[in-house]
Design a protein around this motif. Structure first.
Motif, PDB file in Angstrom:
ATOM      1  N   ILE A 194     -12.849  12.844  -8.276  1.00 40.13           N
ATOM      2  CA  ILE A 194     -11.332  12.264  -7.591  1.00 40.13           C
ATOM      3  C   ILE A 194     -11.841  10.824  -6.915  1.00 40.13           C
ATOM      4  N   ALA A 195     -12.287  10.130  -6.292  1.00 37.26           N
ATOM      5  CA  ALA A 195     -12.313   9.209  -5.304  1.00 37.26           C
ATOM      6  C   ALA A 195     -11.145   8.668  -4.178  1.00 37.26           C
ATOM      7  N   ASN A 196     -11.707   8.982  -2.713  1.00 37.01           N
ATOM      8  CA  ASN A 196     -11.119   8.648  -1.562  1.00 37.01           C
ATOM      9  C   ASN A 196     -11.105   7.735  -0.871  1.00 37.01           C
ATOM     10  N   LEU A 197     -11.152   6.278  -0.825  1.00 39.91           N
ATOM     11  CA  LEU A 197     -12.308   5.412  -0.467  1.00 39.91           C
ATOM     12  C   LEU A 197     -11.151   4.898   1.431  1.00 39.91           C
ATOM     13  N   ASN A 198     -11.889   4.391   2.033  1.00 43.88           N
ATOM     14  CA  ASN A 198     -11.853   4.197   3.058  1.00 43.88           C
ATOM     15  C   ASN A 198     -10.425   3.323   2.804  1.00 43.88           C
ATOM     16  N   ALA A 199      -9.297   3.382   4.373  1.00 45.45           N
ATOM     17  CA  ALA A 199      -8.006   3.032   4.570  1.00 45.45           C
ATOM     18  C   ALA A 199      -8.936   1.269   4.242  1.00 45.45           C
ATOM     19  N   VAL A 200      -9.302   0.562   5.370  1.00 49.29           N
ATOM     20  CA  VAL A 200      -9.436  -0.330   5.978  1.00 49.29           C
ATOM     21  C   VAL A 200      -9.782  -1.253   4.274  1.00 49.29           C
ATOM     22  N   GLY A 201     -11.183  -1.604   3.833  1.00 49.89           N
ATOM     23  CA  GLY A 201     -11.658  -1.189   3.006  1.00 49.89           C
ATOM     24  C   GLY A 201     -10.350  -1.273   1.441  1.00 49.89           C
ATOM     25  N   LYS A 202      -9.503  -0.439   1.029  1.00 50.34           N
ATOM     26  CA  LYS A 202      -8.187  -0.449   0.615  1.00 50.34           C
ATOM     27  C   LYS A 202      -7.107  -1.566   1.275  1.00 50.34           C
ATOM     28  N   LEU A 203      -6.972  -2.028   2.012  1.00 51.33           N
ATOM     29  CA  LEU A 203      -6.238  -3.046   2.580  1.00 51.33           C
ATOM     30  C   LEU A 203      -7.439  -4.623   2.304  1.00 51.33           C
ATOM     31  N   TYR A 204      -9.000  -4.606   2.221  1.00 46.17           N
ATOM     32  CA  TYR A 204      -9.608  -6.049   2.353  1.00 46.17           C
ATOM     33  C   TYR A 204      -9.267  -5.803   0.366  1.00 46.17           C
ATOM     34  N   GLU A 205      -9.202  -5.156  -0.137  1.00 39.18           N
ATOM     35  CA  GLU A 205      -9.034  -4.804  -1.974  1.00 39.18           C
ATOM     36  C   GLU A 205      -7.733  -5.428  -2.016  1.00 39.18           C
ATOM     37  N   LEU A 225       0.909  -0.958   0.116  1.00 40.96           N
ATOM     38  CA  LEU A 225      -0.039  -0.235   0.008  1.00 40.96           C
ATOM     39  C   LEU A 225       1.015   1.079   0.278  1.00 40.96           C
ATOM     40  N   ARG A 226       0.651   2.595  -0.237  1.00 44.76           N
ATOM     41  CA  ARG A 226       1.495   3.317  -0.976  1.00 44.76           C
ATOM     42  C   ARG A 226       0.811   5.068   0.578  1.00 44.76           C
ATOM     43  N   ASN A 227       2.195   4.684   1.245  1.00 46.33           N
ATOM     44  CA  ASN A 227       2.181   5.994   2.389  1.00 46.33           C
ATOM     45  C   ASN A 227       1.542   7.395   1.866  1.00 46.33           C
ATOM     46  N   LYS A 228       0.282   7.322   1.925  1.00 49.69           N
ATOM     47  CA  LYS A 228      -0.337   8.483   1.780  1.00 49.69           C
ATOM     48  C   LYS A 228      -1.650   9.134   2.758  1.00 49.69           C
ATOM     49  N   LYS A 229      -1.345  10.210   3.302  1.00 48.39           N
ATOM     50  CA  LYS A 229      -1.924  10.953   4.069  1.00 48.39           C
ATOM     51  C   LYS A 229      -2.895  11.001   3.684  1.00 48.39           C
ATOM     52  N   SER A 230      -3.784  10.494   2.425  1.00 42.11           N
ATOM     53  CA  SER A 230      -5.118  10.703   1.913  1.00 42.11           C
ATOM     54  C   SER A 230      -6.427   9.863   3.007  1.00 42.11           C
ATOM     55  N   PHE A 231      -6.987  10.213   3.155  1.00 40.09           N
ATOM     56  CA  PHE A 231      -8.283   9.429   3.802  1.00 40.09           C
ATOM     57  C   PHE A 231      -9.719   9.480   2.804  1.00 40.09           C
ATOM     58  N   ILE A 286      -9.541   8.110   8.678  1.00 36.74           N
ATOM     59  CA  ILE A 286      -8.365   7.652   8.673  1.00 36.74           C
ATOM     60  C   ILE A 286      -7.396   7.260   7.990  1.00 36.74           C
ATOM     61  N   PRO A 287      -5.912   7.897   7.511  1.00 41.16           N
ATOM     62  CA  PRO A 287      -5.169   8.136   6.205  1.00 41.16           C
ATOM     63  C   PRO A 287      -4.653   6.616   6.534  1.00 41.16           C
ATOM     64  N   LEU A 288      -4.248   6.287   4.925  1.00 41.22           N
ATOM     65  CA  LEU A 288      -3.916   4.863   4.344  1.00 41.22           C
ATOM     66  C   LEU A 288      -2.687   4.409   5.136  1.00 41.22           C
ATOM     67  N   LYS A 289      -2.096   5.215   5.194  1.00 41.10           N
ATOM     68  CA  LYS A 289      -0.897   5.090   6.133  1.00 41.10           C
ATOM     69  C   LYS A 289      -0.546   4.286   7.413  1.00 41.10           C
ATOM     70  N   ILE A 290      -1.626   5.084   8.336  1.00 45.19           N
ATOM     71  CA  ILE A 290      -2.251   4.683   9.206  1.00 45.19           C
ATOM     72  C   ILE A 290      -2.333   2.524   8.887  1.00 45.19           C
ATOM     73  N   VAL A 291      -3.339   2.351   8.601  1.00 43.50           N
ATOM     74  CA  VAL A 291      -3.882   0.896   8.416  1.00 43.50           C
ATOM     75  C   VAL A 291      -2.526   0.167   7.805  1.00 43.50           C
ATOM     76  N   ARG A 292      -1.419   1.013   6.652  1.00 45.60           N
ATOM     77  CA  ARG A 292      -0.617   0.382   6.354  1.00 45.60           C
ATOM     78  C   ARG A 292       0.564  -0.286   7.194  1.00 45.60           C
ATOM     79  N   ASP A 293       1.073   1.198   8.394  1.00 46.18           N
ATOM     80  CA  ASP A 293       1.812   0.369   9.283  1.00 46.18           C
ATOM     81  C   ASP A 293       1.468  -0.718  10.531  1.00 46.18           C
TER      82      ASP A 293
END
Length: 559
Positions: free
Chosen positions: A135-146, A69-75, A80-87
């Motif tokens: 431009i779509a920003n999706l939930n970070a937990v959902g992106k990990l599931y994807e 996953l990308r180390n991004k701050k988008s949410f 919840i920023p993507l980088k938190i779920v990534r970590d």
């Protein structure tokens, strides 16, 4: 995004809720209008999940997907920023294990199916909503599931996206797509055929993917029952809202489409249209995502027109069956060869006049396969950037300047260089490239009076000449094609052109089998320039080892 002020129905407003709702209504109406142009009836529904065939996600899978996953701050809506779920996934995957497997068993929660849309200005007047794209920003937990689903889906469907597709696949890119397109055109020209290429334009292709048809496709290519159910669950019951500077519109349903910005979406789309080449019964097809180019050859202009009409009719019929909406007025046709030929073609009942050039994946293809027009257009794009860098040069040291120049100028200057930066360029083309290259280097060392030689400039700035870069980029690509065996068409070309001797079988060489100047546009006939390198095909095959070896062989180092 800065505050937006739109003129709506003749009344200028800066009322934020109104703007957010305006964008929301516009984005939804656009898709609804396109759907009404090509309504598709229900086909099959997803079967229920087959638990017995599903293997639960493991901690190792979660950790691996988290690292990618990308180390991004988008949410998304959850903020919840993507980088938190990534970590968390990288360092403590066991904490997400139960959550991910509960989604796989019971389906994604509705809250994770909400997309936060941000309008991004694309062109022209900023006061018109049609000049923005979402431009779509999706939930970070959902992106990990994807990502977890995507890894499983790739193992189930490897090779099912169609060998003509160059998007979202390892060892494939816009460069390989352009190389294949160029090779197919020049191969037919060498046979003294007349060659036409048409491009097919689709309206909002990703937004028109139909979940019901997706199920038919997945079942046909042999995807497991539980995976089909997971994908249907992912695509259905989705919602979106528009966020403009923190002000949100009401949530609205997304009845169809593959949400923009999703990790799983691109793979689904390539599978969705993966049967195109079989439907056309024609091998001269090259696609990158929703951009498709079809190469057609004939011995006469009448035969060529008949073939284009027949193939394009099948092409449009297939796309319509898949729920896509075709833009015939934006379809382009170019007849390649000399002298230039202009002639009308019939595409889905619409008369399309051919032109002398075509914009394809960032390059300008001319009827005579020359690149002077592409170079001129590239220079127009980078000249303002170079001027801006010169203005701020006094605030930068040479290293910082070159770093910016690499990102802003060289990235565009050398884009797809393996396709066009070769012998076919001509002395005038090389002269223009060198002029731009050395202007950048002189600005870096502040040599505005041209007192430093070009060789010293390159050594000081650690930037090689365009010719050396072309050799490096081509050799790197050829080794990767040879190593990965992909893309198939280019791999066949490379293998057909290699010859070895009985005494020195490890020292492979390339031979030129062209019959005329047009043959130099074929990748196989441009590889002879690599014969001057030391034996390199058997060298380390990792990307890092390849880079180091080629730089040493070509005697250059570049940051």
């Amino acid at each position: 995004m800065n505050e937006i002020s739109l003129e709506i129905n003749g009344t200028k407003t800066s009322d934020k809720p109104t703007i957010a709702e305006t964008f929301s209504d516009f984005f939804q109406k656009k898709v609804d209008d396109l759907e009404r142009k090509n309504p598709i009836g229900e086909q099959i529904e997803a079967e229920g999940p087959a638990y017995h065939e599903w293997i639960p996600f493991t901690d190792k899978e979660i950790e691996k997907c988290g690292k990618s996953l990308r180390n991004k701050k988008s949410f998304g809506e959850d903020e919840i920023p993507l980088k938190i779920v990534r970590d968390i996934a990288r360092n403590q995957p066991h904490k997400l294990n139960y959550l991910m497997n509960s989604f796989a068993k019971d389906g994604m929660p509705i809250e994770l199916k909400v997309s936060r849309m941000i309008p991004l200005h694309e062109k022209s007047d900023k006061n018109q909503v049609e000049n923005y794209r979402p431009i779509a920003n999706l939930n970070a937990v959902g992106k990990l599931y994807e990502k977890l689903i995507l890894c499983r889906l790739q193992s189930e469907t490897d090779g099912r996206e169609g060998e003509f597709q160059h998007a979202y696949r390892s060892s494939h890119s816009t460069t390989t797509a352009l190389l294949e397109l160029q090779a197919r055109i020049s191969a037919e020209l060498e046979k003294n055929h007349i060659v036409a290429v048409y491009s097919m334009d689709l309206s909002a292709a990703f937004d028109l993917l139909r979940p019901t048809i997706m199920q038919t496709v997945l079942k046909r290519i042999g995807v497991s029952q539980h995976m089909r159910w997971l994908i249907d669950d992912f695509l259905t019951h989705r919602k979106f809202y528009v966020d403009v500077n923190g002000t949100k519109s009401a949530k609205k349903p997304m009845k169809i489409g593959c949400v923009q910005g999703s990790i799983l979406g691109p793979r689904l789309f390539t599978l969705y249209l993966g049967n195109l080449i079989n439907e056309l019964d024609h091998k001269g097809v090259v696609t990158y995502a929703d951009d498709s180019y079809v190469v057609v050859a004939g011995s006469s202009i009448e035969e060529l027109k008949a073939k284009v009409t027949d193939i394009s009719k099948k092409h449009v019929a297939f796309l319509k069956r898949m729920g896509m909406v075709v833009n015939p007025e934006k379809t382009e046709v170019v007849i390649f060869g000399k002298p230039p030929i202009l002639s009308p073609f019939s595409i889905d009942g619409t008369v399309v006049e051919s032109s002398l050039q075509m914009r394809a994946l960032g390059l300008t293809l001319q009827y005579n396969l020359k690149w002077n027009l592409h170079i001129e257009q590239m220079k127009k794009k980078v000249q303002p950037k170079l001027s801006m860098l010169k203005k701020i040069r006094k605030n930068l040291d040479a290293h910082q300047f070159l770093k910016l120049a690499t990102a802003q100028i060289y990235s565009q200057m050398y884009y797809a260089s393996q396709v066009w930066m070769n012998e076919t360029l001509g002395s005038d083309g090389w002269k223009k490239l060198k002029s731009l290259h050395y202007r950048i280097l002189r600005a870096a060392v502040r040599d505005y009076k041209c007192q430093i030689s070009r060789k010293i400039l390159e050594k000081t700035c650690k930037r090689v000449s365009p010719e050396t870069w072309s050799t490096y980029a081509t050799a790197s690509l050829v080794i990767k094609i040879k190593r990965d065996g992909s893309p198939n068409y280019l791999h066949e070309i490379v293998n057909e052109t290699i010859y070895t001797t009985r005494r020195q079988p490890d020292k492979a060489k390339f031979y030129d089998n062209s019959r005329g100047k047009v043959g130099k546009h074929r990748l196989c006939n441009r590889l002879t320039k690599l014969n001057d390198l030391p034996p390199w095909l058997e060298r380390p095959m990792t990307d890092d080892g390849l880079r180091v070896f080629l730089k040493k062989s070509l005697n250059f180092d570049m940051d």
